[in-house]
Design a protein around this motif. Structure first.
Motif, short mmCIF file in Angstrom:
data_model
loop_
_atom_site.label_atom_id
_atom_site.label_comp_id
_atom_site.label_asym_id
_atom_site.label_seq_id
_atom_site.Cartn_x
_atom_site.Cartn_y
_atom_site.Cartn_z
N ALA A 232 -2.94 0.15 -3.02
CA ALA A 232 -3.09 0.31 -4.29
C ALA A 232 -1.84 0.63 -5.28
N ASP A 233 -0.91 1.22 -4.52
CA ASP A 233 0.32 1.58 -5.05
C ASP A 233 1.40 0.57 -4.95
N GLY A 234 1.12 -0.45 -4.50
CA GLY A 234 1.93 -1.57 -4.33
C GLY A 234 2.54 -2.08 -2.98
N ALA A 235 2.14 -1.40 -2.08
CA ALA A 235 2.49 -1.48 -0.69
C ALA A 235 2.09 -3.04 -0.10
N ASN A 236 2.71 -3.43 0.52
CA ASN A 236 2.28 -4.92 1.25
C ASN A 236 2.44 -4.75 2.85
N ALA A 237 1.80 -6.12 3.37
CA ALA A 237 1.86 -6.20 4.75
C ALA A 237 3.11 -5.98 5.47
N ILE A 238 4.22 -6.68 4.88
CA ILE A 238 5.33 -6.35 5.75
C ILE A 238 5.94 -5.11 5.79
N ALA A 239 5.73 -4.43 4.72
CA ALA A 239 6.04 -2.89 4.94
C ALA A 239 5.11 -2.24 5.68
N PHE A 240 3.82 -2.45 5.69
CA PHE A 240 3.06 -1.67 6.83
C PHE A 240 3.48 -2.07 8.22
N ALA A 241 4.07 -3.28 8.56
CA ALA A 241 4.56 -3.80 9.73
C ALA A 241 5.74 -2.75 10.14
N GLN A 303 4.27 -6.95 15.76
CA GLN A 303 5.15 -8.08 15.35
C GLN A 303 4.51 -9.38 15.27
N HIS A 304 3.41 -9.60 15.87
CA HIS A 304 2.78 -10.82 15.32
C HIS A 304 2.11 -10.60 14.02
N LEU A 305 1.55 -9.74 13.68
CA LEU A 305 0.83 -9.41 12.34
C LEU A 305 1.79 -9.54 11.33
N GLU A 306 3.12 -8.94 11.64
CA GLU A 306 4.44 -9.33 10.37
C GLU A 306 4.66 -10.83 10.44
N TRP A 307 4.63 -11.42 11.58
CA TRP A 307 4.76 -13.12 11.63
C TRP A 307 3.53 -13.82 10.91
N VAL A 308 2.46 -13.52 11.02
CA VAL A 308 1.11 -13.90 10.30
C VAL A 308 1.56 -13.92 8.99
N CYS A 309 1.66 -12.49 8.38
CA CYS A 309 1.47 -12.21 7.21
C CYS A 309 2.69 -13.06 6.43
N LYS A 310 3.98 -13.17 7.12
CA LYS A 310 4.96 -14.10 6.52
C LYS A 310 4.73 -15.34 6.41
N GLN A 311 3.75 -16.02 7.12
CA GLN A 311 3.42 -17.31 7.14
C GLN A 311 2.28 -17.63 5.96
N SER A 312 1.55 -16.45 5.85
CA SER A 312 0.26 -16.83 5.15
C SER A 312 0.45 -16.68 3.44
N GLY A 314 0.55 -14.17 1.56
CA GLY A 314 -0.14 -12.96 0.78
C GLY A 314 -1.72 -13.14 0.71
N VAL A 315 -2.13 -14.39 1.23
CA VAL A 315 -3.40 -14.48 0.93
C VAL A 315 -4.60 -13.66 1.24
N SER A 316 -4.50 -13.18 2.68
CA SER A 316 -5.35 -12.32 3.24
C SER A 316 -4.70 -11.07 3.96
N ASP A 317 -3.52 -10.70 3.69
CA ASP A 317 -2.58 -9.81 4.14
C ASP A 317 -3.39 -8.59 4.22
N ALA A 318 -3.89 -8.06 3.12
CA ALA A 318 -4.51 -6.77 3.07
C ALA A 318 -5.69 -6.45 4.06
N MET A 319 -6.46 -7.58 4.23
CA MET A 319 -7.69 -7.53 5.36
C MET A 319 -6.86 -7.53 6.61
N GLU A 320 -5.86 -8.19 6.87
CA GLU A 320 -5.17 -8.15 8.23
C GLU A 320 -4.67 -6.64 8.46
N CYS A 321 -4.12 -5.92 7.54
CA CYS A 321 -3.49 -4.66 7.61
C CYS A 321 -4.64 -3.73 7.90
N ARG A 322 -5.68 -4.06 7.18
CA ARG A 322 -7.15 -2.96 7.61
C ARG A 322 -7.55 -3.39 8.94
N ARG A 323 -7.65 -4.42 9.26
CA ARG A 323 -7.90 -4.77 10.78
C ARG A 323 -7.09 -4.14 11.80
#
Length: 337
Positions: A232-241, A303-312, A314-323
């Motif tokens: 909600a504060d603007g963090a994204n999947a790459i930062a999470f990874a 590392q795989h999560l980061e790669w997937v999110c860079k390819q996507s 941002g379409v479903s990155d938040a859901m990937e982070c939650r999983r």
């Protein structure tokens, strides 16, 4: 023409010599920053309706009309199109064969290598095609130190190391955190690890830390709540990874040090930067739950999560982070400490 990353800075200073510039890639903040810089080379006032035409994605059909229009007040015009799509490629190619001195600035976040618009831009001698991707490693470290040095601010090694592990991938968010540090330190100031914690500690990065540590310690409720706050504060999947990889690496370092004969206290005390005092207890709980082998598996998955999110894009990155966070709550069977 495709612009090499090493010459981007020089090309951006000479952008007025081009007919058009296409800014593409994963870093929306960097795309916007460079788009504004390009526009300002021609038009000082970004609110000037006579010399600057702003178009959104659903207004792409007006590109040719606006680019060929004459300035009513004199001076060169700029047409700035956000969310540029492949559909304008034929129009752009036709437009560049006509007489016009308007600069066309195109934001094309997410355009892949096979994109028709990107292919045209990378081959056309009148278009500067510039990739905009998140900074990492030395490039990010240089941005941090260069930005702080504008106010003659220095940052110690521990503070810089912690900051590098917690800055997001988006240029806008990075700039925002650095501005907070500049205000905190003041001109000629010096930033320590504690200063960086105080300044950046309440941002999404800190919530990501809370989420990752809570997950590794097995506290699903706090992990979920902290991740949602961070997103909600603007963090994204790459930062999470990146935060996750940083924590996993530090836990691995302690395991290795303990295998070499050091006590837990000694192993944790040897970490650089040191474990933040408020997280020592949860760090210890994570250390109890995870073996070195399990941490290696988790790091590989991250590392795989980061790669997937860079390819996507941002379409479903938040859901990937939650999983992924759920997976971090449960060490793999057979590899638990």
């Amino acid at each position: 023409m495709k612009i090499d990353a090493r010459t981007v800075a020089r090309v951006m200073k000479e952008i007025s010599s081009w007919r058009a510039v296409l800014l593409y890639g994963d870093d929306a903040g960097l795309i916007r920053e460079r788009a504004v810089a390009a526009v300002r080379q021609i038009v000082d006032d970004l609110e000037d309706p006579f010399r600057l035409a702003r178009l959104e994605g659903d207004e792409q059909s007006r590109l040719e009309e606006e680019a060929l229009a004459l300035s009513l007040t004199g001076g060169r015009r700029v047409v700035w199109l956000r969310e540029a799509q492949d559909g304008i490629a034929p129009m752009l190619e036709r437009l560049l064969k006509q007489e016009s001195d308007a600069l066309i600035v195109l934001e094309g976040r997410g355009l892949g290598p096979r994109s028709k618009l990107r292919t045209l831009a990378e081959k056309h001698k009148k278009i500067a095609a510039i990739g905009c991707y998140p900074e990492e490693g030395r490039a990010l470290s240089r941005t941090v130190t260069d930005t702080l040095s504008e106010d003659r601010i220095t940052i110690d090694r521990d503070g810089l190391a912690w900051l590098m592990g917690h800055l997001g991938a988006d240029r806008t968010l990075v700039r925002g955190e650095l501005e907070k540090l500049r205000l905190y330190a003041g001109e000629n100031g010096r930033l320590t690890l504690e200063d960086v914690h105080h300044s950046v500690g309440d941002s999404g990065g800190a919530s990501l830390d809370d989420a990752v540590y809570a997950a590794l310690a097995g506290d699903r409720f706090i992990a979920d709540r902290s991740l949602e706050r961070a997103l909600a504060d603007g963090a994204n999947a790459i930062a999470f990874a990146r935060v996750t990889l940083n924590v996993l690496e530090r836990l691995q370092q302690v395991h290795l040090a303990m295998k070499d004969g050091k006590s837990r206290v000694e192993a944790m005390g040897a970490l650089k930067p040191p474990v933040f005092f408020r997280r020592k207890e949860v760090f210890g709980r994570a250390l109890d739950r995870w073996s070195y082998e399990a941490l290696k598996c988790a790091a590989s998955d991250t590392q795989h999560l980061e790669w997937v999110c860079k390819q996507s894009g941002g379409v479903s990155d938040a859901m990937e982070c939650r999983r992924h966070l759920v997976r971090l709550c449960h060490p793999r069977a057979g590899t638990v400490a």
